[in-house]
Design an enzyme around this catalytic site. Structure first.
Site, mmCIF file in Angstrom:
data_model
loop_
_atom_site.group_PDB
_atom_site.id
_atom_site.type_symbol
_atom_site.label_atom_id
_atom_site.label_comp_id
_atom_site.label_asym_id
_atom_site.label_seq_id
_atom_site.Cartn_x
_atom_site.Cartn_y
_atom_site.Cartn_z
ATOM 1 N N HIS A 150 0.870 -1.196 0.000
ATOM 2 C CA HIS A 150 0.000 0.000 0.000
ATOM 3 C C HIS A 150 0.904 1.243 0.000
ATOM 4 C CE1 HIS A 150 -3.089 2.784 1.325
ATOM 5 N NE2 HIS A 150 -3.981 1.818 1.510
ATOM 6 N N GLU A 254 -0.960 1.509 -5.124
ATOM 7 C CA GLU A 254 -0.848 0.216 -4.440
ATOM 8 C C GLU A 254 -0.782 -0.900 -5.478
ATOM 9 O OE1 GLU A 254 -4.247 0.219 -1.678
ATOM 10 O OE2 GLU A 254 -4.137 2.387 -1.804
HETATM 11 C C1 BG6 Z 1 -7.035 2.109 0.244
HETATM 12 C C2 BG6 Z 1 -8.507 1.863 0.190
HETATM 13 O O1 BG6 Z 1 -6.363 1.008 -0.249
HETATM 14 O O2 BG6 Z 1 -6.642 2.328 1.592
HETATM 15 C C3 BG6 Z 1 -9.229 3.038 0.806
HETATM 16 O O3 BG6 Z 1 -8.906 1.634 -1.158
HETATM 17 C C4 BG6 Z 1 -8.748 3.269 2.215
HETATM 18 O O4 BG6 Z 1 -10.628 2.785 0.780
HETATM 19 C C5 BG6 Z 1 -7.239 3.437 2.198
HETATM 20 O O5 BG6 Z 1 -9.386 4.401 2.758
HETATM 21 C C6 BG6 Z 1 -6.627 3.637 3.583
HETATM 22 O O6 BG6 Z 1 -6.959 2.595 4.434
HETATM 23 P P1 BG6 Z 1 -6.530 2.630 5.945
HETATM 24 O O7 BG6 Z 1 -7.109 1.416 6.592
HETATM 25 O O8 BG6 Z 1 -5.024 2.605 5.958
HETATM 26 O O9 BG6 Z 1 -7.077 3.899 6.503
#
Ligand code: BG6
Length: 279
Positions: A150, A254
């Site tokens: 991510h 990502e």
């Molecule tokens: C992304 C999602 O991968 O991650 C989003 O598609 C999400 O919907 C974002 O808001 C962040 O996620 P997190 O759990 O790290 O706040």
């Protein structure tokens, strides 16, 4: 091993060229990557907490075994679990490498009753970083999971960011109807909240506008999908661990099997990786 913020164990991987990568064992989370040009490539939230059990906001979170919401903690437990360091070394062929391992814990078995062994390796070169993931099913039945990186990139100005290489690809907009649409733009720009998954994309995309006006080639192997995410104004304000203006200096591109899941039979191994190269 060094102690980082809040005394959490942290590895400092150094390449003779001056490139450096800092990885917390918490989540096997790369929090800082300076390439040999001295520039930072990863965004880190000004308000993140470095605490066991809580995801770090920025850097390279590892998504496993679930992407997004579902029965498990969001984006899975790998990013909030302490990993073991296997080794770090500088190879004669010219790259520095760190390898970490995770396997099931009593806590993971409570939410995901499967045995597995997972390894991540970070290969650092002067102007590139390759992150490889290997998951082996060490249990007796099939396992089924999402896996990915991510990655939060540091950008000078979100208005100057462009992602190319996805024209003609299908995408699903998580903010809209979740209907499949086709990306028409050669150069994807971001001027609003963006949260899209592009399933089964080409394996190379180019991100322009990262810090210092540079570009980053993103090449993935064994990973089918790409997600582009920026929370924009309102969501930034709602997120406790994100500065109100942080959305201006980051974008997540990502890579992984995020929409599609991987199924592994007992003893089988799944390998995937992403290579980030400054261009
Ligand atoms: C992304 C999602 O991968 O991650 C989003 O598609 C999400 O919907 C974002 O808001 C962040 O996620 P997190 O759990 O790290 O706040």
């Amino acid at each position: 091993m060094k102690r980082g913020i809040n005394d959490l164990p942290c590895i400092e991987l150094r390449h003779p060229s001056g490139a450096q990568l800092d990885i917390y064992l918490h989540g096997a989370h790369a929090v800082s990557w300076r390439s040999a040009d001295g520039r930072q490539n990863l965004f880190m939230s000004s308000k993140t907490d470095f605490k066991p059990g809580i995801p770090i906001r920025g850097g390279i979170p590892v998504v496993f075994p679930q992407f997004g919401d579902g029965p498990l903690p969001k984006h899975g437990f790998a990013r909030v679990t302490g990993w073991d360091l296997l080794d770090t070394r500088v190879h004669e062929s010219g790259y520095a490498e760190a390898r970490l391992r995770l396997h099931e814990t009593s806590r993971s078995l409570e939410v995901w009753p499967h045995k597995f062994s997972m390894e991540i390796s970070f290969c650092l070169k002067p102007q590139a970083l390759e992150v490889a993931l290997e998951v082996t099913n060490t249990g007796e039945g099939d396992i089924n999971f999402n896996i990915g990186l991510h990655t939060y990139f540091l950008v000078d100005d979100i208005a100057k960011v462009m992602v190319s290489g996805l024209a003609g690809a299908k995408f699903i907009d998580f903010l809209d109807s979740r209907q499949e649409e086709t990306e028409r733009r050669e150069k994807i720009t971001i001027d609003r909240e963006t949260d899209r998954v592009y399933p089964d994309t080409p394996d190379r995309v180019l991100l322009r506008g990262i810090a210092g006006g540079r570009g980053m080639a993103i090449e993935k192997y064994g990973m089918r999908d790409i997600v582009i995410w920026n929370p924009w104004i309102e969501k930034s304000r709602r997120m406790e661990d994100f500065g109100d203006l942080d959305y201006l200096t980051m974008v997540c591109v990502e890579t992984g099997n995020l929409r599609g899941r991987v199924t592994l039979e007992p003893d089988a191994t799944h390998k995937s990786s992403t290579k980030f190269t400054l261009v």
